[in-house]
Design an enzyme around this catalytic site. Sequence first.
Site, PDB file in Angstrom:
ATOM      1  N   SER A  59     -23.887 -20.595  -6.988  1.00 33.10           N
ATOM      2  CA  SER A  59     -23.092 -20.760  -8.212  1.00 33.10           C
ATOM      3  C   SER A  59     -23.778 -21.688  -9.205  1.00 33.10           C
ATOM      4  O   SER A  59     -24.499 -22.618  -8.815  1.00 33.10           O
ATOM      5  CB  SER A  59     -21.738 -21.357  -7.831  1.00 33.10           C
TER       6      SER A  59
ATOM      7  N   TYR B 279     -16.695 -28.079  -4.709  1.00 34.25           N
ATOM      8  CA  TYR B 279     -17.097 -26.664  -4.622  1.00 34.25           C
ATOM      9  C   TYR B 279     -18.595 -26.518  -4.888  1.00 34.25           C
ATOM     10  O   TYR B 279     -19.334 -25.923  -4.094  1.00 34.25           O
ATOM     11  CB  TYR B 279     -16.274 -25.834  -5.618  1.00 34.25           C
TER      12      TYR B 279
ATOM     13  N   LYS C 284     -21.887 -25.356  -2.388  1.00 36.65           N
ATOM     14  CA  LYS C 284     -22.848 -24.281  -2.690  1.00 36.65           C
ATOM     15  C   LYS C 284     -24.284 -24.825  -2.644  1.00 36.65           C
ATOM     16  O   LYS C 284     -25.198 -24.158  -2.159  1.00 36.65           O
ATOM     17  CB  LYS C 284     -22.548 -23.660  -4.061  1.00 36.65           C
TER      18      LYS C 284
HETATM   19  N1  NAD Z   1     -16.148 -15.032  -9.564  1.00 37.16           N
HETATM   20  C1  NAD Z   1     -17.076 -15.821 -10.118  1.00 37.16           C
HETATM   21  O1  NAD Z   1     -17.151 -15.938 -11.360  1.00 37.16           O
HETATM   22  C2  NAD Z   1     -18.079 -16.557  -9.237  1.00 37.16           C
HETATM   23  C3  NAD Z   1     -19.020 -17.406  -9.843  1.00 37.16           C
HETATM   24  C4  NAD Z   1     -19.951 -18.059  -9.035  1.00 37.16           C
HETATM   25  C5  NAD Z   1     -19.962 -17.852  -7.673  1.00 37.16           C
HETATM   26  N2  NAD Z   1     -19.019 -17.049  -7.102  1.00 37.16           N
HETATM   27  C6  NAD Z   1     -19.046 -16.882  -5.638  1.00 37.16           C
HETATM   28  O2  NAD Z   1     -19.029 -15.503  -5.330  1.00 37.16           O
HETATM   29  C7  NAD Z   1     -18.338 -15.274  -4.102  1.00 37.16           C
HETATM   30  C8  NAD Z   1     -17.285 -14.211  -4.312  1.00 37.16           C
HETATM   31  O3  NAD Z   1     -16.406 -14.650  -5.345  1.00 37.16           O
HETATM   32  P1  NAD Z   1     -15.083 -13.831  -5.721  1.00 37.16           P
HETATM   33  O4  NAD Z   1     -14.769 -14.164  -7.132  1.00 37.16           O
HETATM   34  O5  NAD Z   1     -15.208 -12.414  -5.300  1.00 37.16           O
HETATM   35  O6  NAD Z   1     -14.019 -14.597  -4.801  1.00 37.16           O
HETATM   36  P2  NAD Z   1     -12.867 -13.985  -3.890  1.00 37.16           P
HETATM   37  O7  NAD Z   1     -11.994 -15.147  -3.516  1.00 37.16           O
HETATM   38  O8  NAD Z   1     -12.235 -12.807  -4.535  1.00 37.16           O
HETATM   39  O9  NAD Z   1     -13.662 -13.478  -2.611  1.00 37.16           O
HETATM   40  C9  NAD Z   1     -14.008 -14.329  -1.535  1.00 37.16           C
HETATM   41  C10 NAD Z   1     -13.626 -13.610  -0.252  1.00 37.16           C
HETATM   42  O10 NAD Z   1     -13.928 -14.466   0.868  1.00 37.16           O
HETATM   43  C11 NAD Z   1     -12.875 -14.326   1.815  1.00 37.16           C
HETATM   44  N3  NAD Z   1     -12.833 -15.520   2.660  1.00 37.16           N
HETATM   45  C12 NAD Z   1     -12.469 -16.784   2.323  1.00 37.16           C
HETATM   46  N4  NAD Z   1     -12.550 -17.588   3.406  1.00 37.16           N
HETATM   47  C13 NAD Z   1     -13.007 -16.818   4.447  1.00 37.16           C
HETATM   48  C14 NAD Z   1     -13.294 -17.071   5.803  1.00 37.16           C
HETATM   49  N5  NAD Z   1     -13.112 -18.288   6.357  1.00 37.16           N
HETATM   50  N6  NAD Z   1     -13.718 -16.055   6.569  1.00 37.16           N
HETATM   51  C15 NAD Z   1     -13.874 -14.807   6.059  1.00 37.16           C
HETATM   52  N7  NAD Z   1     -13.612 -14.504   4.766  1.00 37.16           N
HETATM   53  C16 NAD Z   1     -13.181 -15.500   3.973  1.00 37.16           C
HETATM   54  C17 NAD Z   1     -11.619 -14.166   0.975  1.00 37.16           C
HETATM   55  O11 NAD Z   1     -10.549 -13.567   1.678  1.00 37.16           O
HETATM   56  C18 NAD Z   1     -12.124 -13.291  -0.176  1.00 37.16           C
HETATM   57  O12 NAD Z   1     -11.947 -11.922   0.104  1.00 37.16           O
HETATM   58  C19 NAD Z   1     -17.784 -16.624  -3.669  1.00 37.16           C
HETATM   59  O13 NAD Z   1     -18.631 -17.184  -2.706  1.00 37.16           O
HETATM   60  C20 NAD Z   1     -17.816 -17.446  -4.952  1.00 37.16           C
HETATM   61  O14 NAD Z   1     -17.957 -18.829  -4.685  1.00 37.16           O
HETATM   62  C21 NAD Z   1     -18.090 -16.392  -7.852  1.00 37.16           C
END
Ligand code: NAD
Length: 317
Positions: A115, A139, A143
């Site tokens: 991130s 957070y 990362k």
């Molecule tokens: N959405 C953004 O703008 C953004 C930006 C930077 C980084 N990210 C990173 O991208 C990744 C996906 O983001 P997203 O927006 O799809 O988030 P999201 O919350 O929709 O998806 C994360 C998934 O991880 C699962 N999860 C959480 N804890 C878990 C565990 N202990 N075991 C198994 N599964 C688990 C959740 O159920 C969820 O389905 C994340 O790692 C997030 O930090 C997202």
Amino acid sequence: MRVLVTGGTGYIGSTAVEILLTQGFEISILDDCSMGHADTVPAGVRFVNGSLLNVSEVADALTGCDAVMHFAGKSLVGESVEKPDLYHSVNVDGTRILLDQMREQLITKIVFSSSAATYGEPKVVPILETSETIPTNPYGATKLAIDHMITAEAAAHGISAASLRYFNVAGALKAKRGWLAERHNPETHLIPNVLRSTTDNPVKIFGTDWPTHDGTCIRDYVHVIDLIDAHLKALQSLGKPGHEIYNLGSGSGYSVREVVAAASAATGQQIPFIDSPRRAGDPAVLIADISKAKSKLAWEPSRDMNTMVSDTLKSMA
Ligand SMILES: NC(=O)c1ccc[n+]([C@@H]2O[C@H](COP(=O)([O-])OP(=O)(O)OC[C@H]3O[C@@H](n4cnc5c(N)ncnc54)[C@H](O)[C@@H]3O)[C@@H](O)[C@H]2O)c1
């Protein structure tokens, strides 16, 4: 090739699953559905409804896989300030378990969702992968800790890895079974919240006196389809031992007022908003330098803010 998609029922992971399937990959998913939705799992995909923190569930999910795309984790900045231990446990300890089990099963390729939060408040924009990393919340710290862990794992055990540092991910993908889009609760991301804004509950614009062209914060956005294209290119680039880090954004930014204007144009109505004071800890401008992903992965995002907003709007219909 079979890819384990951790977090494959979440917003970005479910989109990855859909696109990987269309590209001919076989897929396994590991997700505890704490934030994701089991109804996104397509037919024919192996789904382990389990946790990153459970060694036997992780080992089960990895069985038969050749590579991992690791999206699973906790990702709400505010919640991470309230529950830093939870974030360390799921994100850092969970990834340690995943890497250990990959080593057990001789799986050597991983693409990780890092991130822009690893950088904190940058002294210089656009932000390069070599810029200082001083995260301003737990957070971002988790990362960064995972990025360091992957670097060490590559050096010690020869895995081939890519960390992709996303800026703001937006937009949606229409699959045969319906739209794959943000369904977070709570929703903290600007575009879905702008599109849900009402006169009774208008979206807040935090700070109108920032040193930007219209006084509102500027952020870099990337469409989720372009983002997954970068994942495919990163996966294809793996093979040699080592760990590369790439920024993923558009390379230019949009102010909050510009996002509201794009949403007003997409809906055909002025989106209600309320000007509010600055939030503590918000940098004025966050823009990615994406030249490394362009040159080393031959990746270039092609979808602009209007597409991100209109796809999100269609997904909400
Ligand atoms: N959405 C953004 O703008 C953004 C930006 C930077 C980084 N990210 C990173 O991208 C990744 C996906 O983001 P997203 O927006 O799809 O988030 P999201 O919350 O929709 O998806 C994360 C998934 O991880 C699962 N999860 C959480 N804890 C878990 C565990 N202990 N075991 C198994 N599964 C688990 C959740 O159920 C969820 O389905 C994340 O790692 C997030 O930090 C997202």
